[in-house]
Design an enzyme around this catalytic site. Sequence first.
Site, PDB file in Angstrom:
ATOM      1  CD  GLU A 178     -20.495  -0.271  14.195  1.00  0.00           C
ATOM      2  OE1 GLU A 178     -19.608   0.108  14.972  1.00  0.00           O
ATOM      3  OE2 GLU A 178     -20.613   0.144  13.032  1.00  0.00           O
ATOM      4  CE  LYS A 220     -17.418  -2.140  12.785  1.00  0.00           C
ATOM      5  NZ  LYS A 220     -16.979  -1.107  11.835  1.00  0.00           N
TER       6      LYS A 220
END
Length: 337
Positions: A178, A220
Amino acid sequence: MSVQNELRSTIQDLVQPGKGILAADESHPTIAKRFKAVNVEPTEDKRREYRSLIFSTPGLGEFISGVILFEETLGQNSLDNLPMAKLLESQGIVPGIKVDKGKKSLINAPGDEITYGLDGLDDRLEAYKNQGARFAKWRGVYNIADTLPSRAAMEANAEMLARYAALCQSMGIVPIVEPEVLIDGDHTIERSAQVNESVIAEVFNALRRHRVQLESIILKPSMVTPGKACAKASPEAVAEATLRVFRNVVPAAVPGISFLSGGQTPEEATLNLNALNSLGQLPWHLSFSYGRALQEPAQKAWAGNLNNSSETQSAMLKRARLNGLATKGQYAPDMED
């Protein structure tokens, strides 16, 4: 099962048409802010009650393939005295775990931040896996300004993300990578695209350097949007800018891209995801890994009162279902009613 088979099995279970990932890994300070908004005291019992309630929503597994848990939650039992991981598994949902330890200022790089948590991570991952976690998440954070993020911040955060991902895969745990480019600021969508492209390119450079198997990660990222102090862009503009960046820097080997909502409202996040999935065939499965954009209506319905269980679960299921439709480009705003 071998490590490779574990990774393949988890990716197969997470990356499914019409499904996404629920981010329920809020730290204590973050969940306290969410609860304050609905006048609920953020005690351990209330955190357990709320999460147990949403995880047991009937039919949730039709639209949610995985849930990212906070460490405390992974160790708790549900209201029915079932371990939270077992509760999710009973819904056909894969349990996951947030493993980073939060962000701090990056030394000698004013305005930039770095995420900590590699020390002892191997031991923690082993314990989490024994508790049922099959995937993990690590968040790198990037602030935008005229001179931010610096090259030092991009390289340092990419290195941390890659080392985390390599360690996870060595233990049969799928890493969610992420790199969050924050929405805070008055930057344009063009500046957002420039930063996102530079950040993601640096992340994949580091992943390759550490020999991370790209077929066994989930990315992500942020959507490419203007800063929240800037005029909003249309869903079509967000989708076009986002995919232009991804086509430039995200390898086709990556099986799934699960977007964070990053300060968007529930409706905005669903609209933008739908627009992304309306632009034709792509090499990746484009889905969601939302926190507040999935949970905010459920938290308002719950408001700390178990008598509101039915309304809470209905609100949770509705947002999951609408985002599931958005992963297929089949969402329309009138479905909100």
